[in-house]
Motif scaffolding. Structure first.
Motif, PDB file in Angstrom:
ATOM      1  N   ASP A  14       0.985  -1.456  -0.070  1.00  0.00           N
ATOM      2  CA  ASP A  14      -0.284   0.068   0.259  1.00  0.00           C
ATOM      3  C   ASP A  14       0.425   1.680   0.280  1.00  0.00           C
ATOM      4  N   VAL A  15       1.725   1.216   0.644  1.00  0.00           N
ATOM      5  CA  VAL A  15       2.747   2.459   0.621  1.00  0.00           C
ATOM      6  C   VAL A  15       3.575   2.552  -0.497  1.00  0.00           C
ATOM      7  N   GLU A  16       3.963   1.860  -1.359  1.00  0.00           N
ATOM      8  CA  GLU A  16       4.797   1.986  -2.733  1.00  0.00           C
ATOM      9  C   GLU A  16       3.763   1.686  -3.495  1.00  0.00           C
ATOM     10  N   PHE A  17       2.721   1.613  -3.586  1.00  0.00           N
ATOM     11  CA  PHE A  17       1.307   2.144  -4.229  1.00  0.00           C
ATOM     12  C   PHE A  17       1.142   3.201  -4.096  1.00  0.00           C
ATOM     13  N   ILE A  18       1.486   4.255  -2.964  1.00  0.00           N
ATOM     14  CA  ILE A  18       0.848   5.496  -2.557  1.00  0.00           C
ATOM     15  C   ILE A  18       1.835   6.817  -2.745  1.00  0.00           C
ATOM     16  N   GLN A  19       3.028   5.809  -2.574  1.00  0.00           N
ATOM     17  CA  GLN A  19       4.319   6.934  -2.738  1.00  0.00           C
ATOM     18  C   GLN A  19       5.225   6.041  -3.282  1.00  0.00           C
ATOM     19  N   PRO A  20       4.782   6.064  -4.771  1.00  0.00           N
ATOM     20  CA  PRO A  20       6.357   4.987  -5.120  1.00  0.00           C
ATOM     21  C   PRO A  20       8.010   5.703  -4.663  1.00  0.00           C
ATOM     22  N   PRO A  21       8.581   4.497  -4.871  1.00  0.00           N
ATOM     23  CA  PRO A  21      10.266   4.445  -4.087  1.00  0.00           C
ATOM     24  C   PRO A  21      10.845   5.777  -5.298  1.00  0.00           C
ATOM     25  N   GLY A  22      11.562   6.775  -4.358  1.00  0.00           N
ATOM     26  CA  GLY A  22      11.941   7.171  -5.442  1.00  0.00           C
ATOM     27  C   GLY A  22      11.717   8.658  -6.337  1.00  0.00           C
ATOM     28  N   SER A  23      10.139   8.827  -6.133  1.00  0.00           N
ATOM     29  CA  SER A  23       9.434   9.377  -6.954  1.00  0.00           C
ATOM     30  C   SER A  23       9.563  10.622  -6.581  1.00  0.00           C
ATOM     31  N   PRO A  24       9.109  11.749  -7.339  1.00  0.00           N
ATOM     32  CA  PRO A  24       9.111  12.946  -6.791  1.00  0.00           C
ATOM     33  C   PRO A  24       7.355  13.271  -6.278  1.00  0.00           C
TER      34      PRO A  24
END
Length: 423
Positions: free
Chosen positions: A206-216
């Motif tokens: 869920d965390v990766e879905f909302i805030q993709p790693p390294g994405s601005p």
């Protein structure tokens, strides 16, 4: 359909056969097209929750997009014609358990060799069926291995295979795939939105879905603060955090590892506890523009974008605080909050602090309405700080200056010790 004329004799005495004869002469799949392109569409773990932990729910979501192109007598098969080249392709959706991330355009050798062979039961012939079905023990072992892997490496996803004569163009490899992935994101967003309303915790997926790693961040909001609030800026920050919790939420996680939590813009590599990170959930409804989820990171910066540290701040002594009574004009200037837009050639004063809010958005959070609520929360925080440091230190009652008392009026009115003025 690609007809193979080499299969027919070149003699003039050849008599055309009817459909039944062709059915008895050729094996099913004889006229099938080869697989020209394939890709893996990754499925979020929320869409794989169910009795069999498969991707049936995800495939059903994709079918809602491709329903107009479906082949009625074939399962999960669709026909698509490119607008530019007029080439016709067959699309096939199936579940795959391949490990790792497969690159787009890779063709599985077994698929390319056997093409899209169909049995008389109108179901695809898989290599698994040709070599014998796996035992139930092997299937259970495979599922146990899949469940033991991290969420980001779960293998059950959807494979899209394109069959045709010509090579697939960007209408399929780019545009269509983006539409399908966007539909899966919408289905995932629906589930997470309902889950947050029920006060459930966020998984690493869920965390990766909302805030993709390294994405601005998808949006950055900055609000100006009056320079007069610098002496009590940490108090403003404390009140602001309290006001934000009125309509924002503190994220709750299923994993205690901070590596699987939301990351702050200025503390990307920090392994400390989560701070100033909030979750915004906008359930969809009529006239709201749809559902949306956002991760919001709060920070205080100067006019150059450098973070302002609030760790070493000491509460100013009461004797140093201003005891002058506020006027209406002073109150407006002390609580002035405006959205800051950095423009070339213009800059704020160096002592002007800014409230920065980095937003990672999924879906539609109605950014304009959210920015208005955030601006109101900042101004209310300033009002709370002014109340603490500029209003409450002043006395509520002040005795009027002593004046000579008229002997003729002695004994009338209140005693001198009880005469006072209320502000």
């Amino acid at each position: 359909i690609l007809f193979l004329y080499a299969d027919y004799p070149g003699e003039e005495s050849y008599q055309p056969r009817d459909y039944l004869a062709a059915t008895m002469q050729f094996m099913p799949g004889h006229f099938a097209c080869d697989a020209v392109w394939s890709t893996i569409i990754h499925v979020h773990s929320r869409l794989k929750m169910g009795p069999n932990m498969g991707v049936a729910r995800a495939i059903q979501a994709l079918r809602s997009v491709l329903n107009a192109f479906s082949v009625v007598n074939r399962k999960n098969m669709f026909v698509y014609q490119e607008r530019s080249t007029k080439s016709v392709f067959y699309l096939r959706l199936s579940e795959t358990t391949s490990s790792g991330k497969s690159g787009e355009g890779e063709i599985i050798p077994s698929l390319a060799s056997r093409s899209l062979a169909l049995s008389r039961s109108q179901e695809p012939i898989y290599m698994e069926d040709l070599s014998g079905s796996r035992s139930s023990l092997d299937t259970a072992s495979c599922r146990s291995v899949d469940s033991a892997r991290p969420v980001s490496q779960v293998d059950r996803h959807i494979q899209l295979v394109v069959h045709g004569v010509a090579q697939a163009g960007p209408e399929i490899t780019d545009e269509l795939v983006k539409v399908l992935r966007r539909r899966l994101d919408e289905a995932t967003l629906d589930i997470i939105t309902v889950m947050l309303v029920r006060n459930c915790k966020l998984t690493p997926a869920d965390v990766e879905f909302i805030q993709p790693p390294g994405s601005p961040p998808t949006a950055v909001l900055q609000f100006t603060l009056p320079p007069s609030c610098l002496p009590w800026l940490p108090a403003v920050a404390c009140y602001l955090r309290q006001n934000l919790l009125i309509f924002l939420h503190t994220p709750k996680y299923t994993d205690s590892n901070v590596e699987n939590h939301f990351k702050h813009y200025f503390h990307q590599n920090s392994s400390g506890p989560d701070l100033d990170l909030y979750l915004y959930n906008k359930p969809g409804g009529q006239g709201t523009g749809g559902k949306g989820i956002a991760c919001i990171a709060l920070s205080f910066v100067d006019s150059h974008g450098n973070p302002i540290s609030l760790a070493r701040w000491m509460r100013p002594p009461t004797s140093l605080l201003s005891t002058s009574f506020l006027q209406e004009a002073d109150f407006e200037s002390l609580t002035a909050v405006n959205q800051y837009q950095a423009e070339p050639g213009t800059s704020q004063p160096a002592i002007c602090p800014l409230v920065r809010l980095d937003i990672w958005e999924k879906g539609n959070i109605s950014l304009l309405q959210l920015s208005e609520r955030l601006c109101s929360a900042v101004r209310h925080a300033l009002c709370d700080a002014i109340m603490e440091f500029r209003v409450l230190p002043n006395p509520l009652c002040v005795e009027p200056p002593t004046e000579p008392q008229d002997p003729g009026k002695s004994g009338k009115g209140l005693p001198e010790s009880l005469q006072f003025s209320i502000f």
